[in-house]
Design a protein around this motif. Sequence first.
Motif, short mmCIF file in Angstrom:
data_model
loop_
_atom_site.label_atom_id
_atom_site.label_comp_id
_atom_site.label_asym_id
_atom_site.label_seq_id
_atom_site.Cartn_x
_atom_site.Cartn_y
_atom_site.Cartn_z
N ALA A 104 0.83 -1.21 0.00
CA ALA A 104 0.00 0.00 0.00
C ALA A 104 0.86 1.25 0.00
N ILE A 105 1.94 1.24 0.78
CA ILE A 105 2.84 2.38 0.83
C ILE A 105 3.52 2.58 -0.53
N ALA A 106 4.03 1.49 -1.11
CA ALA A 106 4.71 1.57 -2.41
C ALA A 106 3.76 2.09 -3.48
N SER A 107 2.53 1.60 -3.47
CA SER A 107 1.54 2.02 -4.46
C SER A 107 1.22 3.51 -4.30
N ALA A 108 1.03 3.95 -3.07
CA ALA A 108 0.70 5.35 -2.82
C ALA A 108 1.85 6.27 -3.22
N ILE A 109 3.09 5.87 -2.90
CA ILE A 109 4.25 6.69 -3.26
C ILE A 109 4.37 6.78 -4.78
N ALA A 128 -2.68 10.11 3.10
CA ALA A 128 -4.13 10.13 2.82
C ALA A 128 -4.53 8.88 2.03
N LEU A 129 -3.71 8.54 1.02
CA LEU A 129 -4.00 7.35 0.21
C LEU A 129 -3.88 6.06 1.03
N VAL A 130 -2.82 5.97 1.82
CA VAL A 130 -2.58 4.77 2.63
C VAL A 130 -3.67 4.62 3.69
N LYS A 131 -4.02 5.73 4.32
CA LYS A 131 -5.05 5.67 5.38
C LYS A 131 -6.38 5.19 4.80
#
Length: 152
Positions: A104-109, A128-131
């Motif tokens: 999720a972190i990699a995707s959001a970044i 915001a995206l990860v949350k």
Amino acid sequence: MSNTLKPQLADAVKTAMRAKDAPRLGTLRFLQAAIKQKEVDERRELDDAEVIAIIEKQVKQRRESIAAFEQAGRAETAEQEKAELTVLQEFLPQAAAAEEVEAAIASAIAQVNGQGITGAPAMGKVMALVKAELAGRADMSAVSAQVKARLM
């Protein structure tokens, strides 16, 4: 999102009453009061996502209290907070696996970098995206530290 958490919470309160489990009952009633207060303030019924947000807030408060009590040498009070934390965590969705958090972190970044935003300014957008993806399933303070480490 459906509204299944509040009836589940009400059933847990009834079960705790029948079992005469005072500490558990107190924690559940405190949670119900927080939910009811939010509903009264907003003059509407809350859905499961909003109830989960309230539970997350309560969990965060308990974790902070545990750390403060342990630092002050008040082990008995810290144990009480830990018991309340355990009760609250029963109503959160199953925690996300470490691999899922990393993905999720990699995707959001990648998504934020694709918009041309990098470094420190990207932190808020990534969080915001990860949350949104991991709401209620990961400790957001730990996730925030991971995001910060990857962005800096």
